[in-house]
Scaffold this motif. Structure first.
Motif, mmCIF file in Angstrom:
data_model
loop_
_atom_site.group_PDB
_atom_site.id
_atom_site.type_symbol
_atom_site.label_atom_id
_atom_site.label_comp_id
_atom_site.label_asym_id
_atom_site.label_seq_id
_atom_site.Cartn_x
_atom_site.Cartn_y
_atom_site.Cartn_z
ATOM 1 N N UNK A 1 10.233 -5.113 -34.290
ATOM 2 C CA UNK A 1 10.828 -6.238 -35.019
ATOM 3 C C UNK A 1 10.017 -6.513 -36.280
ATOM 4 N N UNK A 2 10.708 -6.975 -37.319
ATOM 5 C CA UNK A 2 10.034 -7.382 -38.555
ATOM 6 C C UNK A 2 10.777 -8.554 -39.196
ATOM 7 N N UNK B 1 5.801 1.245 -53.218
ATOM 8 C CA UNK B 1 5.191 0.271 -52.307
ATOM 9 C C UNK B 1 4.489 0.964 -51.146
ATOM 10 N N UNK B 2 3.264 0.558 -50.898
ATOM 11 C CA UNK B 2 2.552 0.948 -49.685
ATOM 12 C C UNK B 2 2.512 -0.287 -48.789
ATOM 13 N N UNK B 3 3.152 -0.203 -47.632
ATOM 14 C CA UNK B 3 3.167 -1.342 -46.714
ATOM 15 C C UNK B 3 1.784 -1.627 -46.136
ATOM 16 N N UNK B 4 0.849 -0.702 -46.360
ATOM 17 C CA UNK B 4 -0.529 -0.838 -45.855
ATOM 18 C C UNK B 4 -0.543 -1.000 -44.333
ATOM 19 N N UNK B 5 0.189 -0.108 -43.688
ATOM 20 C CA UNK B 5 0.225 -0.084 -42.232
ATOM 21 C C UNK B 5 -0.144 1.309 -41.732
ATOM 22 N N UNK B 6 -1.145 1.912 -42.392
ATOM 23 C CA UNK B 6 -1.663 3.202 -41.950
ATOM 24 C C UNK B 6 -1.381 4.370 -42.868
ATOM 25 N N UNK B 7 -0.654 4.152 -43.959
ATOM 26 C CA UNK B 7 -0.303 5.245 -44.860
ATOM 27 C C UNK B 7 -1.501 5.881 -45.534
ATOM 28 N N UNK B 8 -2.430 5.076 -46.023
ATOM 29 C CA UNK B 8 -3.612 5.620 -46.700
ATOM 30 C C UNK B 8 -4.448 6.472 -45.752
ATOM 31 N N UNK B 9 -4.598 5.993 -44.514
ATOM 32 C CA UNK B 9 -5.386 6.739 -43.535
ATOM 33 C C UNK B 9 -4.704 8.058 -43.184
ATOM 34 N N UNK B 10 -3.385 8.029 -43.043
ATOM 35 C CA UNK B 10 -2.641 9.252 -42.738
ATOM 36 C C UNK B 10 -2.722 10.241 -43.904
ATOM 37 N N UNK B 11 -2.648 9.733 -45.123
ATOM 38 C CA UNK B 11 -2.764 10.594 -46.298
ATOM 39 C C UNK B 11 -4.131 11.275 -46.329
ATOM 40 N N UNK B 12 -5.171 10.513 -46.039
ATOM 41 C CA UNK B 12 -6.524 11.077 -46.042
ATOM 42 C C UNK B 12 -6.654 12.172 -44.996
ATOM 43 N N UNK B 13 -6.054 11.966 -43.820
ATOM 44 C CA UNK B 13 -6.114 13.000 -42.775
ATOM 45 C C UNK B 13 -5.408 14.276 -43.213
ATOM 46 N N UNK B 14 -4.390 14.137 -44.073
ATOM 47 C CA UNK B 14 -3.653 15.305 -44.571
ATOM 48 C C UNK B 14 -4.264 15.881 -45.841
ATOM 49 N N UNK B 15 -5.364 15.294 -46.308
ATOM 50 C CA UNK B 15 -6.006 15.769 -47.530
ATOM 51 C C UNK B 15 -5.229 15.442 -48.785
ATOM 52 N N UNK C 1 2.884 -13.199 -44.094
ATOM 53 C CA UNK C 1 1.467 -12.863 -44.196
ATOM 54 C C UNK C 1 0.852 -12.666 -42.816
ATOM 55 N N UNK C 2 1.183 -13.539 -41.877
ATOM 56 C CA UNK C 2 0.662 -13.422 -40.519
ATOM 57 C C UNK C 2 1.205 -12.167 -39.835
ATOM 58 N N UNK C 3 2.484 -11.877 -40.083
ATOM 59 C CA UNK C 3 3.085 -10.674 -39.506
ATOM 60 C C UNK C 3 2.386 -9.409 -39.994
ATOM 61 N N UNK C 4 2.110 -9.324 -41.279
ATOM 62 C CA UNK C 4 1.480 -8.130 -41.824
ATOM 63 C C UNK C 4 0.062 -7.943 -41.303
ATOM 64 N N UNK C 5 -0.600 -9.037 -40.970
ATOM 65 C CA UNK C 5 -1.939 -8.946 -40.406
ATOM 66 C C UNK C 5 -1.903 -8.494 -38.954
ATOM 67 N N UNK C 6 -0.843 -8.889 -38.210
ATOM 68 C CA UNK C 6 -0.788 -8.576 -36.789
ATOM 69 C C UNK C 6 0.661 -8.455 -36.326
ATOM 70 N N UNK C 7 1.324 -7.320 -36.613
ATOM 71 C CA UNK C 7 2.736 -7.157 -36.231
ATOM 72 C C UNK C 7 2.980 -7.308 -34.733
ATOM 73 N N UNK C 8 2.003 -6.919 -33.913
ATOM 74 C CA UNK C 8 2.187 -6.980 -32.462
ATOM 75 C C UNK C 8 2.451 -8.403 -31.978
ATOM 76 N N UNK C 9 1.912 -9.385 -32.679
ATOM 77 C CA UNK C 9 2.087 -10.786 -32.300
ATOM 78 C C UNK C 9 3.555 -11.196 -32.309
ATOM 79 N N UNK C 10 4.371 -10.477 -33.084
ATOM 80 C CA UNK C 10 5.761 -10.877 -33.311
ATOM 81 C C UNK C 10 6.758 -10.101 -32.458
#
Length: 249
Positions: free
Chosen positions: A42-43, A181-195, A225-234
């Protein structure tokens, strides 16, 4: 004007246009019940940039800023490849406004992973997986509307690799991805893993949402703002119902 200042000014203008055009939609203004994303989660926020070209003003501004970002932050790039489907018009707009040659990936039915692409290629025949001119020595940036996970970007890189080999090209690199747009929900980390270097015009959580604060209702802004910090809460129904009631305040 320094690029950092120009980028922030462009981000503010583009975000306000996206919000006004309802390409950024929220529970408070658009749909109290929120949305179920492809992931099944949900979002209270929904970002849909596929219709971007239907809004010429924001489309032109976005493509111009994206082209500037690539030139400033990855000046070695010689070609753009738009990822089907949402990245195709953006790459074309960047070619027009920024003078960077562009092509695009073909959309392949029922191909969702690198492994399934490799299997599909065996029966794909002589059809190109990339449309557009590529030459030996090209430095390619993949272009897309946004990033959450990185699956579609890895798939597009594999299409580029296959096409480079099919055409007999040498010394072609494809280790840059540019998104609006980068939703900042793991994209940068995934990109780094892929080089891969991930360039984002608007990192949404850290940059975009603060810039939208003046045009959003306080309840709307605080909830997202609260959702983006902790989606699981929602994710439980009780919380969703509470969010829906907030839209009626």
């Amino acid at each position: 004007m320094a690029w950092t200042e120009e980028k922030e000014r462009a981000a503010r203008e583009i975000l306000e246009l996206l919000y006004a055009s309802r390409l950024i939609r929220t529970f408070y203004r658009d749909k109290p019940d929120g949305w179920t994303l492809v992931s099944g989660l949900y979002s209270p926020l929904y970002i849909q940039l596929r219709p971007l070209a239907s809004f010429p003003r924001v489309f032109e501004r976005t493509c111009r800023a994206m082209a500037s970002m690539v030139k400033e932050e990855a000046p070695r790039i010689t070609k753009l490849v738009g990822i089907a489907m949402a990245g195709i018009p953006i790459a074309a707009g960047m070619a027009l406004t920024g003078g960077i040659p562009a092509g695009f990936t073909r959309k392949m039915d029922n191909v969702k992973t690198v492994e399934s692409l490799r299997q599909a290629v065996a029966s794909y025949g002589e059809h190109a997986l990339i449309e557009g001119e590529l030459v030996s020595g090209d430095n390619i940036a993949l272009v897309d509307d946004l990033v959450t996970r990185f699956d579609s970007k890895d798939l597009a890189r594999e299409q580029v690799r296959y096409e480079v080999a099919r055409r007999g090209l040498e010394h072609v690199s494809c280790d840059t991805v540019a998104v609006v747009l980068d939703r900042e929900q793991g994209g940068q980390e995934a990109a780094a893993r892929s080089g891969v270097v991930l360039l984002s015009l608007i990192p949404f959580k850290s940059v975009g949402l603060p810039l939208l604060k003046p045009v959003m209702h306080p309840i709307e802004w605080e909830t997202i703002s609260r959702y983006l910090e902790n989606p699981e809460e929602f994710q439980d129904q009780q919380t969703r119902d509470r969010v829906a009631r907030l839209a009626q305040v």
